[in-house]
Design an enzyme around this catalytic site. Sequence first.
Site, PDB file in Angstrom:
ATOM      1  N   GLU A 139     -18.474  -5.828  -2.326  1.00  0.00           N
ATOM      2  CA  GLU A 139     -17.195  -6.402  -2.068  1.00  0.00           C
ATOM      3  C   GLU A 139     -16.597  -8.393  -2.650  1.00  0.00           C
ATOM      4  O   GLU A 139     -15.752  -8.387  -3.354  1.00  0.00           O
ATOM      5  CB  GLU A 139     -16.485  -6.908  -0.733  1.00  0.00           C
ATOM      6  CG  GLU A 139     -16.402  -5.222  -0.373  1.00  0.00           C
ATOM      7  CD  GLU A 139     -15.260  -4.737  -1.152  1.00  0.00           C
ATOM      8  OE1 GLU A 139     -13.635  -4.642  -0.175  1.00  0.00           O
ATOM      9  OE2 GLU A 139     -15.250  -4.480  -2.270  1.00  0.00           O
ATOM     10  N   ASP A 183      -4.861  -9.197  -8.783  1.00  0.00           N
ATOM     11  CA  ASP A 183      -4.874  -8.993 -10.157  1.00  0.00           C
ATOM     12  C   ASP A 183      -3.553  -8.492 -10.069  1.00  0.00           C
ATOM     13  O   ASP A 183      -3.859  -7.890 -11.186  1.00  0.00           O
ATOM     14  CB  ASP A 183      -5.857  -8.085  -8.930  1.00  0.00           C
ATOM     15  CG  ASP A 183      -6.126  -7.548  -8.063  1.00  0.00           C
ATOM     16  OD1 ASP A 183      -4.392  -7.430  -7.373  1.00  0.00           O
ATOM     17  OD2 ASP A 183      -6.494  -6.381  -7.323  1.00  0.00           O
ATOM     18  N   GLU A 236       0.447  -1.423  -0.279  1.00  0.00           N
ATOM     19  CA  GLU A 236       0.187  -0.158   0.243  1.00  0.00           C
ATOM     20  C   GLU A 236       0.506   1.500  -0.282  1.00  0.00           C
ATOM     21  O   GLU A 236       1.095   2.241  -0.852  1.00  0.00           O
ATOM     22  CB  GLU A 236      -0.796   0.008   1.242  1.00  0.00           C
ATOM     23  CG  GLU A 236      -1.975  -1.056   1.604  1.00  0.00           C
ATOM     24  CD  GLU A 236      -2.796  -1.362   0.117  1.00  0.00           C
ATOM     25  OE1 GLU A 236      -2.987   0.349  -0.300  1.00  0.00           O
ATOM     26  OE2 GLU A 236      -3.973  -1.802   0.129  1.00  0.00           O
ATOM     27  N   GLU A 252     -12.092  -0.312  -9.654  1.00  0.00           N
ATOM     28  CA  GLU A 252     -11.723  -0.613 -10.757  1.00  0.00           C
ATOM     29  C   GLU A 252     -12.803  -0.761 -12.037  1.00  0.00           C
ATOM     30  O   GLU A 252     -12.477  -1.067 -12.644  1.00  0.00           O
ATOM     31  CB  GLU A 252     -11.499  -2.049 -10.411  1.00  0.00           C
ATOM     32  CG  GLU A 252     -10.416  -1.887  -9.543  1.00  0.00           C
ATOM     33  CD  GLU A 252     -10.417  -1.363  -7.881  1.00  0.00           C
ATOM     34  OE1 GLU A 252      -9.329  -1.299  -6.858  1.00  0.00           O
ATOM     35  OE2 GLU A 252     -11.419  -1.024  -7.434  1.00  0.00           O
TER      36      GLU A 252
END
Length: 913
Positions: free
Chosen positions: A388, A294, A147, A406
């Site tokens: 989610e 991802d 992150e 996204e």
Amino acid sequence: MSEAGGGRGCGCRVPQRAPWNLVAATAALCLVLATSVGTARAAPMSREEKQKLGNQVLEMFDHAYGNYMEHAYPADELMPLTCRGRVRGQEPSRGDVDDALGKFSLTLIDSLDTLVVLNKTKEFEDAVRKVLRDVNLDNDVVVSVFETNIRVLGGLLGGHSLAIMLKEKGEFMQWYNDELLQMAKQLGYKLLPAFNTTSGLPYPRINLKFGIRKPEARTGSETDTCTACAGTLILEFAALSRFTGATIFEEYARKALDFLWEKRQRSSNLVGVTINIHTGDWVRKDSGVGAGIDSYYEYLLKAYVLLGDDSFLERFNTHYDAIMRYISQPPLLLDVHIHKPMLNARTWMDSLLAFFPGLQVLKGDIRPAIETHEMLYQVIKKHNFLPEAFTTDFRVHWAQHPLRPEFAESTYFLYKATGDPYYLEVGKTLIENLNKYARVPCGFAAMKDVRTGSHEDRMDSFFLAEMFKYLYLLFADKEDIIFDIEDYIFTTEAHLLPLWLSTTNRSISKKNTTSEYTELDDSNFDWTCPNTQILFPNDPLYAQSIREPLKNVVDKSCPRGIIRVEESFRSGAKPPLRARDFMATNPEHLEILKKMGAASSIDAEDGLRFMQEMIELSSQQQKEQQLPPRAVQIISHPFFGRVVLTAGPAQFGLDLSKHKETRGFVASSKPYNGCSELTNPEAVMGKIALIQRGQCMFAEKARNIQNAGAIGGIVIDDNEGSSSDTAPLFQMAGDGKDTDDIKIPMLFLFSKEGSIILDAIREHEEVEVLLSDKARDRDTEMENEDQPPSENDSQNQSAEQLLSLSQTFDLIDQETPENPLESHSESSSPADIEEAAGFAPSEQIPSSTESLETPSLDGECTDLDNQLEEQSETKEDSNPNVSWGKKAQPIDSILADWNEDIEAFEMMEKDEL
């Protein structure tokens, strides 16, 4: 050419797909049965309307960014319900989610290049000065390496990239002298100790001040990391090396990627979700394109675009071939087991895979991108936001939605690739839903539950870094942007890195390590084609012809296995055994179980499906023991329904799921605990009483306020600081006696949510709320009524006008599936799964359960169900050879043959986004 300018494809050849499995075949049947193409292509959107929507995006950003700067800065994030900053250590821990917070003004750094994209150059210059003046990167805080890299290091590099661009233009940032780059370099060196492993894979966390494995660091004992965590570093680290000339950053990121590539499963060319950073062993062996993996795939392709290294493209194409062969089951993307890629590891999908259509556009594989994007859009139209996680029959699995960007990202790329105005309408829907359901007076609040419409007190930094950037670019023309977006590539956090870095400081060895590990099919490289402005200039209906069969796929999904059932009856065979019908005392059922996995590939498929159904059934039975959450919606001025609080239900009183919601003003009871006859009945008469938890039973409190004339009750937790953000759903039980005399609705709020109502009373005196099973549409009439002026009114006057634009859209009826606030269970052993599924000779599985019922398609599907049922009865009646006298074989001996297959399901419920 950057991917910002549209796809790198032109109708390229798609890899040959393996035969679909059961779920994919079901989807195929539903698509065939769906309404055929008949509507016209979406009408072009006028320049005026695009400008109007672009201006609306600017106003929304100002609302979010302005409230962060006013109420939260220099904290990392804004808490939009309580209008204050989220500071690590001062709020209840949210677990891994808090690892993104490092006391470094995260939202400001993450928003830097968004300000430039939105043409807010003066605000950008002010923001850069604040970062240089106020931000400290030497804090004693343990943060996520992943992150911190994508948000902070990426934010600083994106800010630097656009700062030097503005400086070259000669109007802004003339004082700038690479200060953001120096901060990025400082942060890069602070992250390097995380790579001190034998594999070169980084530790998942690091202490900004003390590094790794020192006593005061409080980290360094971890052994596992996710594939995306280790494989999403190359863009930022390579850019840092190219900007500064310090090659060490790119070298470390390349080494991590090399190790992941070497450890892929060689027969399937897939990677798992979690890997041991010391041994390289896969810990989680399921594979997909969503959470945990991802951006690893994303960075392989984008590293080729930015750095020009062919080995990255070769690796991506090899993985992509495996994804399309095993994981892609259009329009679904389902996780599989890396060692058994024909075996699905999940029956649900997570929302992070919504980025994948955008990556497919960059790849040039447009058809599956359109298919998956349309499926996701149908889910959004059903629930207003993308949950989610949702099941293969499109029901909610995890109900939260933290305002993820996204889907907006993929929408932007598909529009750039196709030029289809349909995607502008999709973007318009996203804007309307954000304003209608997520907007609150102090920003935009994440959705705690998309089914009830309740909010969570969080506004993640990625919302400003990505969502507004992609939405603005979607509606912007080239002249609306002050620089050429084609000269940059987006990182996974939508930060902008200049493409000229590919020719700068190229001192890294470009040895092709890919061919050392695998023989590649040269045909893979035919999939990447030259970029074009519009992919389908000669066929304007191409994209719509792909979308049209999918428009009903969510609302009219057929029962699973329907194709197989039909084929079975045609061949004279009995329908496959379903988990919901299984009886351990039925000898025929035991005989069928014994054959599964042994007789043929069809029997093996039946066995795998049966195990999935059994696990789902066990999970559903546990969930059904709890009631779903309820909502408390503040509808009075100045909230107008924009604040929705997650409330726990009561096992007594009026059931809000079966009756109309209760609306009324709130009043505190006296005594506040409600444990005796109220001394202020006139204050609560006809109102919703507020009561504090404790000192007596909930049912007693309900009777006391009901006797005083209250029309409802809200119990507020007496445990100061408790919150629905960190605590599981709380249900109020009765007192062990008959509670039929309680006729009013009762809801429970944790301390934090209750304080929001109490604070509103102190500030506005009259506070009206709505108690319901889900939040209702915002009240336009109330917003338009004349109200006394207030600070909030002045601040949000333009916001109120924009909100009114979205009021004509009705709430879509939503289903009420399982409790979304469950704690996700840890992995189970095969024995645990057997026990949880109810495999005991003396027990019987219930004959029906919600988790296994699937809405049938109108017409053909329903008729086929009835036809199959009638044929089933006829077959059973006419079969004289069925033996009911056989001794039941112990179920343990049957299940012992399935242990290897069960491994694929062990982690199914452990996944956390």
